[in-house]
Design a protein around this motif. Structure first.
Motif, short mmCIF file in Angstrom:
data_model
loop_
_atom_site.label_atom_id
_atom_site.label_comp_id
_atom_site.label_asym_id
_atom_site.label_seq_id
_atom_site.Cartn_x
_atom_site.Cartn_y
_atom_site.Cartn_z
N SER A 5 7.08 -49.50 -41.75
CA SER A 5 8.52 -49.63 -41.50
C SER A 5 9.17 -48.29 -41.84
CB SER A 5 9.11 -50.75 -42.35
OG SER A 5 8.65 -52.01 -41.91
N VAL A 6 9.96 -47.79 -40.91
CA VAL A 6 10.45 -46.41 -41.00
C VAL A 6 11.98 -46.39 -41.03
CG1 VAL A 6 10.50 -44.18 -39.81
CG2 VAL A 6 8.42 -45.57 -39.78
N ASP A 7 12.54 -45.56 -41.88
CA ASP A 7 13.96 -45.28 -41.88
C ASP A 7 14.22 -44.18 -40.85
OD1 ASP A 7 16.55 -44.44 -42.33
OD2 ASP A 7 16.29 -43.95 -44.43
N TYR A 8 14.82 -44.54 -39.74
CA TYR A 8 15.04 -43.62 -38.63
C TYR A 8 15.75 -42.35 -39.07
CZ TYR A 8 17.14 -41.87 -34.27
OH TYR A 8 17.56 -41.08 -33.23
N LYS A 118 13.83 -42.40 -25.36
CA LYS A 118 13.57 -41.01 -25.04
C LYS A 118 13.32 -40.19 -26.31
CE LYS A 118 15.82 -38.73 -21.91
NZ LYS A 118 16.90 -38.11 -21.12
N ILE A 119 14.10 -40.48 -27.35
CA ILE A 119 13.91 -39.78 -28.62
C ILE A 119 12.53 -40.10 -29.20
CG2 ILE A 119 14.71 -39.65 -31.01
CD1 ILE A 119 17.57 -40.17 -29.88
N LEU A 120 12.14 -41.36 -29.16
CA LEU A 120 10.84 -41.76 -29.72
C LEU A 120 9.68 -41.16 -28.92
CD1 LEU A 120 11.55 -45.51 -30.57
CD2 LEU A 120 11.76 -43.49 -32.05
N LEU A 121 9.83 -41.07 -27.61
CA LEU A 121 8.79 -40.42 -26.81
C LEU A 121 8.69 -38.93 -27.15
CD1 LEU A 121 9.28 -42.10 -23.32
CD2 LEU A 121 7.28 -42.32 -24.82
N GLN A 122 9.83 -38.31 -27.45
CA GLN A 122 9.80 -36.91 -27.88
C GLN A 122 9.10 -36.78 -29.22
OE1 GLN A 122 11.23 -34.10 -25.97
NE2 GLN A 122 9.62 -33.34 -27.34
N TRP A 123 9.33 -37.74 -30.13
CA TRP A 123 8.60 -37.74 -31.39
C TRP A 123 7.10 -37.79 -31.16
CZ3 TRP A 123 11.35 -41.67 -35.23
CH2 TRP A 123 12.62 -41.18 -35.55
N ILE A 124 6.69 -38.66 -30.23
CA ILE A 124 5.25 -38.80 -29.94
C ILE A 124 4.71 -37.49 -29.35
CG2 ILE A 124 3.52 -40.04 -28.58
CD1 ILE A 124 5.41 -42.48 -28.68
N ASP A 125 5.47 -36.90 -28.41
CA ASP A 125 5.07 -35.60 -27.85
C ASP A 125 4.92 -34.55 -28.95
OD1 ASP A 125 4.79 -35.98 -25.06
OD2 ASP A 125 6.95 -35.90 -24.75
N ASP A 126 5.89 -34.51 -29.85
CA ASP A 126 5.92 -33.46 -30.88
C ASP A 126 4.79 -33.61 -31.90
OD1 ASP A 126 8.17 -32.43 -29.69
OD2 ASP A 126 9.58 -33.31 -31.12
N PRO A 139 4.50 -33.82 -20.33
CA PRO A 139 4.99 -34.46 -21.56
C PRO A 139 5.55 -35.85 -21.26
CG PRO A 139 5.72 -32.18 -21.45
CD PRO A 139 5.11 -32.50 -20.11
N LEU A 140 5.41 -36.75 -22.20
CA LEU A 140 5.84 -38.14 -21.99
C LEU A 140 7.32 -38.22 -21.66
CD1 LEU A 140 3.95 -39.88 -24.93
CD2 LEU A 140 3.27 -39.74 -22.53
N VAL A 141 8.12 -37.42 -22.32
CA VAL A 141 9.56 -37.50 -22.08
C VAL A 141 9.91 -37.06 -20.66
CG1 VAL A 141 10.17 -35.18 -22.92
CG2 VAL A 141 11.78 -37.10 -23.22
N ASP A 142 9.10 -36.18 -20.08
CA ASP A 142 9.32 -35.74 -18.70
C ASP A 142 8.79 -36.77 -17.69
OD1 ASP A 142 10.48 -33.41 -19.61
OD2 ASP A 142 8.62 -32.26 -19.47
N ALA A 143 7.82 -37.55 -18.11
CA ALA A 143 7.24 -38.57 -17.22
C ALA A 143 8.13 -39.79 -17.07
CB ALA A 143 5.87 -39.00 -17.75
N LEU A 144 9.06 -39.98 -17.99
CA LEU A 144 9.86 -41.20 -18.05
C LEU A 144 10.76 -41.37 -16.83
CD1 LEU A 144 10.63 -43.63 -19.82
CD2 LEU A 144 12.37 -42.17 -20.88
N SER A 145 10.88 -42.61 -16.38
CA SER A 145 11.71 -42.93 -15.21
C SER A 145 12.76 -43.97 -15.58
CB SER A 145 10.85 -43.48 -14.07
OG SER A 145 11.66 -44.05 -13.06
N PRO A 146 14.05 -43.65 -15.46
CA PRO A 146 15.08 -44.67 -15.72
C PRO A 146 15.06 -45.78 -14.68
CG PRO A 146 16.08 -42.62 -14.91
CD PRO A 146 14.63 -42.33 -15.19
N GLU A 147 14.70 -45.45 -13.43
CA GLU A 147 14.70 -46.46 -12.38
C GLU A 147 13.56 -47.47 -12.53
OE1 GLU A 147 14.80 -43.18 -11.76
OE2 GLU A 147 16.90 -42.94 -11.12
N LYS A 148 12.45 -47.07 -13.14
CA LYS A 148 11.31 -47.98 -13.31
C LYS A 148 11.31 -48.68 -14.67
CE LYS A 148 8.40 -48.49 -10.76
NZ LYS A 148 8.26 -49.42 -9.63
N THR A 149 12.06 -48.15 -15.62
CA THR A 149 12.13 -48.78 -16.94
C THR A 149 12.75 -50.17 -16.81
OG1 THR A 149 12.15 -46.73 -18.19
CG2 THR A 149 13.23 -48.62 -19.21
#
Length: 281
Positions: A5-8, A118-126, A139-149
């Protein structure tokens, strides 16, 4: 199974969060920037809508997969033979059908969850091992699609005791997408499976927390360096009679053309295969 459990808002949150994903496939944000009053409003409003006759006016489209999926067309989890005990509505923004009977709360919540995703995907990338990162098409954040989400509004009816033999609220499965953001549901019941111990564990459902898990597409993209963990939804032991369950997962999806692996050259091809397996396409 030690799901962290993480404090964001803590400076070490990105590392603790990604460490938990690497170890268990799951992580929990016990604090986060999402407006919880909005989540509760969505639960209340959509519980009323999805259990009314009005939902039938938005019966799902097999080609686009948006709209209302009634109980009799609910998913059969991959490898299972019995339908889950649930019905739900699929929202896609900006193009999907949005019920005229519903306020903008679900739109507002989706926007907040998508921004957080998007922020969490950037964390994973980083925090990804450089060797693993080189396996990605981008990178995952670049692969993301708002239309398919996909933003899914789920209602699990109260268990009556006369359900089909073997049926539970959501049979054991992995999600297919990159990551899933799941605000803690209106009642407990989410469990995760440990292959090492051959045992089911309750996922920490701290009040007002958000649960995140890895999906099969991220697993494929990283050649199983990140594992999509099997999970299910059950009626908790000791649950009072007549308790239903509302849940609003946001499934973060890549663009259709994104390369996943040799087995699945495109994200769209993998998604189509899974929809056929689930019996909804």
């Amino acid at each position: 199974m030690n799901i962290l459990s993480v404090d964001y808002f803590n400076p070490n949150a990105p590392k603790r969060f990604t460490d938990s994903l690497k170890q268990t496939g799951f992580g929990v944000l016990e604090t986060h920037p999402i407006n919880w009053d909005l989540i509760e409003a969505v639960y209340a409003e959509w519980r009323e809508f999805i259990t009314s006759d009005a939902a039938q006016n938005y019966h799902y489209n097999k080609d686009t997969q948006d709209g209302y999926f009634p109980m009799d067309t609910s998913e059969i989890a991959k490898g299972e033979t019995v339908k889950d005990i649930k019905h739900y509505y699929h929202l896609y923004f900006p193009w999907g059908r949005y019920p005229k009977e519903i306020s903008d709360n679900a739109r507002l919540l989706y926007n907040e969850l998508y921004t957080l995703g998007k922020i969490l995907l950037q964390w994973i990338d980083d925090h990804m091992n450089p060797t693993v990162a080189k396996k990605l098409a981008m990178p995952l954040v670049d692969a993301l699609s708002p239309e398919k989400t996909l933003f899914r509004i789920l209602h699990y009816p109260a268990i009556q005791g006369d359900e089909e033999a073997g049926a539970i609220r959501a049979a054991a499965h992995e999600d297919i997408n990159l990551i899933t953001l799941l605000p803690v549901a209106s009642s407990p019941g989410l469990e995760v499976y440990s292959h090492q111990e051959n045992k089911w564990y309750e996922v920490p459902c701290k009040e007002r927390s958000i649960i995140i898990n890895i999906g099969d597409m991220l697993q494929e993209m990283t050649e199983y360096e990140y594992i999509a963990t099997k999970h299910r939804v059950v009626k908790p032991e000791g649950e009072a009679k007549g308790v239903d369950r509302m849940s609003t997962p946001c499934f973060m999806h890549p663009k259709p053309e994104v390369y996943l692996s040799k087995k699945y050259p495109t994200a769209q091809g993998f998604l189509d295969e899974r929809l056929f397996e689930l019996g909804v396409k």
